[in-house]
Scaffold this motif. Structure first.
Motif, mmCIF file in Angstrom:
data_model
loop_
_atom_site.group_PDB
_atom_site.id
_atom_site.type_symbol
_atom_site.label_atom_id
_atom_site.label_comp_id
_atom_site.label_asym_id
_atom_site.label_seq_id
_atom_site.Cartn_x
_atom_site.Cartn_y
_atom_site.Cartn_z
ATOM 1 N N PHE A 177 0.890 70.822 34.902
ATOM 2 C CA PHE A 177 2.027 71.343 34.141
ATOM 3 C C PHE A 177 2.856 70.171 33.617
ATOM 4 O O PHE A 177 3.368 69.364 34.397
ATOM 5 N N GLN B 116 8.293 75.259 30.913
ATOM 6 C CA GLN B 116 7.863 76.423 30.141
ATOM 7 C C GLN B 116 6.357 76.633 30.244
ATOM 8 O O GLN B 116 5.877 77.768 30.347
ATOM 9 N N GLU B 117 5.585 75.541 30.254
ATOM 10 C CA GLU B 117 4.140 75.666 30.420
ATOM 11 C C GLU B 117 3.805 76.254 31.783
ATOM 12 O O GLU B 117 2.913 77.099 31.907
ATOM 13 N N THR C 92 6.282 69.131 37.782
ATOM 14 C CA THR C 92 5.776 68.857 36.441
ATOM 15 C C THR C 92 5.274 67.418 36.374
ATOM 16 O O THR C 92 5.824 66.517 37.013
#
Length: 288
Positions: free
Chosen positions: A190, A194-195, A84
């Motif tokens: 990202f 969750q994305e 992320t």
């Protein structure tokens, strides 16, 4: 020697340099060479690390040797890693693909995925998709865990382990992971886990429902699955294509396939007619 024995019993991984430092710190007047000599004489060496023997695969479990014969015959799975952007923390993606239909069945995203999580995800997948006969994988620690192998044995699923260091023997999983990396992970940023889950799941559905696949005659895997279900799990078009090819080491040419736009006489003429146009080298030789 009493002090050395006590120190080794407390910390078995301490070498003679570390033991010499501790002895000097406790007030002993002794040289490093003497500590080394005493450790060798009295068997106080650092024990060698035992190599964990992993489940070694075999070349006969390769994808080009043991091919999938129908739907739910052979599944393949592997891991993909990414991170992320906001915190730089890595996450992993467990991918499961049906080798016969090329349908991506699962793309599970999590920070950590151990053998227990793999069992949980497979249990849900078995209830929704059915239980496969075989699962092909590499020798990763999650795939060779004793709990996972026992659970698969209870469900009568045979595990096909490929040879260590031979990713080409699990080529279908590597191919899907490459497409996932090239078409999704490398073009998306990202910012949260969750994305990543939402975007990667959207790509899985796009790959299944709309993306043409070259090995399926450039139709999406979903349409190929529908054809398989209508034919009892085996697609007649794929079976016919396999029968019309020469199976060998790769040096034989494929047999000519008759299409709907050509007659058998035209096909025979294409395969038997000699080449009339000379090559460039032959033309130069004739001119000279």
């Amino acid at each position: 020697m009493a002090a050395l024995t006590r120190m080794v019993s407390e910390r078995p991984r301490s070498g003679y340099r570390m033991l010499h430092g501790r002895l000097v710190d406790e007030g002993f007047k002794v040289g490093r060479d003497r500590v080394h000599r005493l450790c060798r004489r009295h068997g106080l060496r650092v024990p060698r690390r035992r190599r964990v023997r992993r489940a070694t695969g075999e070349s006969r479990n390769a994808v080009h040797v043991r091919r999938a014969a129908c739907r739910n015959d052979v599944w393949t799975w592997d891991f993909v890693s990414d991170q992320t952007m906001n915190d730089g923390r890595p996450f992993r993606i467990l991918t499961v693909v049906d080798e016969y239909t090329r349908e991506p069945l699962l793309t599970h995203v999590a920070r950590r995925i151990n053998s227990a999580e793999v069992i949980r995800q497979l249990g849900v997948l078995f209830e929704r998709q059915g239980v496969p006969r075989h699962i092909r994988s590499d020798n990763g620690p999650e795939f060779i865990a004793r709990a996972l192998r026992s659970w698969l044995k209870e469900n009568r699923v045979e595990v096909l382990y490929v040879e260590p260091g031979s990713p080409w023997q699990n080529g279908i999983a590597e191919s899907f992971n490459g497409r996932l990396r090239d078409e999704c992970l490398s073009v998306e940023a990202f910012y949260s886990l969750q994305e990543a889950r939402v975007v990667i799941e959207d790509y899985r559905r796009y790959f299944r429902d709309r993306r043409p696949h070259s090995s399926l005659g450039y139709i999406p895997p979903k349409r190929f699955v529908e054809a398989c279900l209508a034919n009892g799990g085996v697609c007649p078009a794929k079976t016919k294509a396999k029968e019309n090819r020469v199976d060998g080491a790769g040096d034989e040419a494929p047999l000519p396939l008759q299409t709907s736009h050509s007659t058998p006489h035209e096909t025979q003429a294409l395969t038997t007619a000699p080449t009339t146009a000379p090559t460039t080298a032959l033309m130069r030789e004739q001119q000279t």
